[in-house]
Design an enzyme around this catalytic site. Structure first.
Site, PDB file in Angstrom:
ATOM      1  N   LYS A 138      -8.056   5.867  66.135  1.00  0.00           N
ATOM      2  CA  LYS A 138      -6.594   6.014  66.062  1.00  0.00           C
ATOM      3  C   LYS A 138      -5.948   4.702  65.601  1.00  0.00           C
ATOM      4  O   LYS A 138      -6.617   3.662  65.555  1.00  0.00           O
ATOM      5  CB  LYS A 138      -6.059   6.425  67.432  1.00  0.00           C
ATOM      6  CG  LYS A 138      -6.292   5.392  68.529  1.00  0.00           C
ATOM      7  CD  LYS A 138      -6.003   5.951  69.927  1.00  0.00           C
ATOM      8  CE  LYS A 138      -6.261   4.889  70.987  1.00  0.00           C
ATOM      9  NZ  LYS A 138      -6.214   5.461  72.353  1.00  0.00           N
ATOM     10  N   TYR A 182      12.395 -23.279  64.266  1.00  0.00           N
ATOM     11  CA  TYR A 182      13.626 -22.717  64.842  1.00  0.00           C
ATOM     12  C   TYR A 182      13.866 -23.234  66.252  1.00  0.00           C
ATOM     13  O   TYR A 182      12.939 -23.330  67.057  1.00  0.00           O
ATOM     14  CB  TYR A 182      13.543 -21.190  64.896  1.00  0.00           C
ATOM     15  CG  TYR A 182      13.806 -20.500  63.578  1.00  0.00           C
ATOM     16  CD1 TYR A 182      15.025 -20.664  62.924  1.00  0.00           C
ATOM     17  CD2 TYR A 182      12.846 -19.691  62.999  1.00  0.00           C
ATOM     18  CE1 TYR A 182      15.270 -20.024  61.715  1.00  0.00           C
ATOM     19  CE2 TYR A 182      13.084 -19.047  61.790  1.00  0.00           C
ATOM     20  CZ  TYR A 182      14.301 -19.219  61.158  1.00  0.00           C
ATOM     21  OH  TYR A 182      14.543 -18.585  59.962  1.00  0.00           O
TER      22      TYR A 182
HETATM   23  C1  LIG Z   1      -7.386   5.060  73.040  1.00  0.00           C
HETATM   24  C2  LIG Z   1      -8.144   6.068  73.829  1.00  0.00           C
HETATM   25  C3  LIG Z   1      -9.538   5.966  73.962  1.00  0.00           C
HETATM   26  C4  LIG Z   1     -10.306   4.732  73.531  1.00  0.00           C
HETATM   27  O1  LIG Z   1     -10.028   3.724  74.483  1.00  0.00           O
HETATM   28  P1  LIG Z   1     -10.658   2.261  74.390  1.00  0.00           P
HETATM   29  O2  LIG Z   1     -10.182   1.606  75.637  1.00  0.00           O
HETATM   30  O3  LIG Z   1     -10.097   1.640  73.167  1.00  0.00           O
HETATM   31  O4  LIG Z   1     -12.137   2.403  74.330  1.00  0.00           O
HETATM   32  C5  LIG Z   1     -10.216   7.010  74.568  1.00  0.00           C
HETATM   33  N1  LIG Z   1      -9.538   8.087  75.053  1.00  0.00           N
HETATM   34  C6  LIG Z   1      -8.201   8.198  74.977  1.00  0.00           C
HETATM   35  C7  LIG Z   1      -7.530   9.387  75.541  1.00  0.00           C
HETATM   36  C8  LIG Z   1      -7.459   7.195  74.376  1.00  0.00           C
HETATM   37  O5  LIG Z   1      -6.118   7.297  74.311  1.00  0.00           O
END
Ligand SMILES: *Cc1c(COP(=O)(O)O)cnc(C)c1O
Length: 342
Positions: free
Chosen positions: A33, A240
């Site tokens: 993702k 800044y």
């Molecule tokens: C993002 C996510 C994962 C992967 O999690 P990591 O901590 O990056 O290994 C797995 N399951 C769900 C539902 C997630 O949202």
């Protein structure tokens, strides 16, 4: 000139997949993702498919389309957000499998795409996504024909946390007597042992070299080019709001990257960059497109400095900025030149 070079080591990605797969006796899926945690989801997914991954998870149907186009028809692509209003055509046309989260999503899917595959997501204690225990007596009728029943641990980065065992017990209780494949573990759960593995683990961050997979091989190196270097006298301000004042003569390098490139403002006066083995502190505020770095200790004027690399992991940089590696990776902007090694 680009804001820097983001180098992605594909053999490290493969090594991390193989190492995480070796932690369980069950299938190891891959979570890709958020554009493959910021590294480029098509590239990452192709590499992980070659490493042996057959099932991929994305957050949204649109992300699933990108993965389907990269990988072709064979892999299973599961969508965490389920079947949202407006997703039907994408799910159908790209053979995506929604992980249904609510009674409304179940009826939407059954009505719009009868017979199409789906999984079910259970809320075992995180209160974020999934069917709640109160929904389950009615929704359980849809469990046996699901491709997967999954839930997600809220505290797997902290194995002794009592909520892990509680969620495990809830997941077991809710799925007792079903023969549908089950999945509970992301990276943290994968490392917590066999009772968390069920039929499929689904790591994300560990593949990309991040905590809690302490044995991960680093996957990214981020090198930022110097635009100019100036000598400043004691008492001179940098950046800044003049938050940094030189205490002695200093050499300040201005680099072409900033918070618009994911180098968040919280790194101001806290992060360290590297010239070979020489640490160079970030001084003053991070600007939108620029960083100011104290290179006084460098033996020669640097042409570029590393902010991620052998001397500084994603998690070390995250800690300096008061955040987590996930946020550092997924914030990396589009302005970097991306290079890969096979
Ligand atoms: C993002 C996510 C994962 C992967 O999690 P990591 O901590 O990056 O290994 C797995 N399951 C769900 C539902 C997630 O949202």
């Amino acid at each position: 000139m680009a804001s820097g070079t983001l180098h992605i080591d594909l053999s490290a990605l493969t090594a991390n997949y193989t190492a995480l797969a070796a932690r369980s006796a069950t299938e190891t899926a891959a979570v890709v993702k958020a554009d493959g945690y910021g590294l480029g989801s098509a590239l990452v997914a192709k590499t992980l498919a070659q490493a042996g991954a057959r099932t991929f998870f994305v957050a949204t149907a649109e992300e699933g389309v990108t993965i389907r186009q990269a990988l072709g028809p064979d892999p299973v692509i599961n969508v965490f957000s389920g079947h949202m209003d407006g997703d039907t055509a994408l799910i159908r046309d790209h053979a995506l499998t929604p992980m249904l989260n609510s009674p409304e999503q179940i009826s939407r899917h059954q009505t719009a795409l009868p017979g199409a595959p789906y999984g079910l997501q259970l809320d075992t204690g995180m209160s974020r996504l999934g069917l709640q225990p109160g929904h389950w007596p009615a929704a359980r009728a849809h469990a046996q024909s699901a491709t997967l029943i999954m839930s997600h641990l809220a505290c797997a980065d902290d194995p002794p946390h009592a909520q892990n065992a509680q969620q495990l017990a809830n997941f077991r209780a809710m799925t007792e007597g079903l023969t549908t494949p089950r999945s509970l573990a992301a990276t943290g759960g994968t490392l917590m042992g066999a009772e968390y593995h069920f039929d499929m683990t689904r790591p994300g961050i560990g593949l990309y070299g991040g905590f809690p997979f302490a044995d991960a091989t680093p996957v990214v190196r981020l090198s930022l080019p110097v635009i100019q270097i100036r000598d400043i006298a004691p008492g001179t301000a940098v950046g800044y709001s003049a938050t940094y004042i030189a205490d002695r003569p200093r050499k300040i390098a201005t680099l072409s990257a900033g918070y618009a490139d994911g180098l968040i403002r919280a790194m101001s006066s806290r992060a360290t960059l590297w010239h070979g083995n020489t640490p160079c502190p970030l001084v003053g505020r991070v600007s939108m497109d620029l960083l100011t770095i104290d290179v006084t200790d460098c033996a020669e004027p640097p042409e570029a400095l590393d902010i991620l690399g052998p001397h500084q992991s994603v998690d070390q940089l995250a800690e300096a900025a008061g955040t987590i590696g996930y946020e550092i990776l997924t914030s990396l902007g589009p302005r970097y030149t991306r290079t890969v090694s096979p």
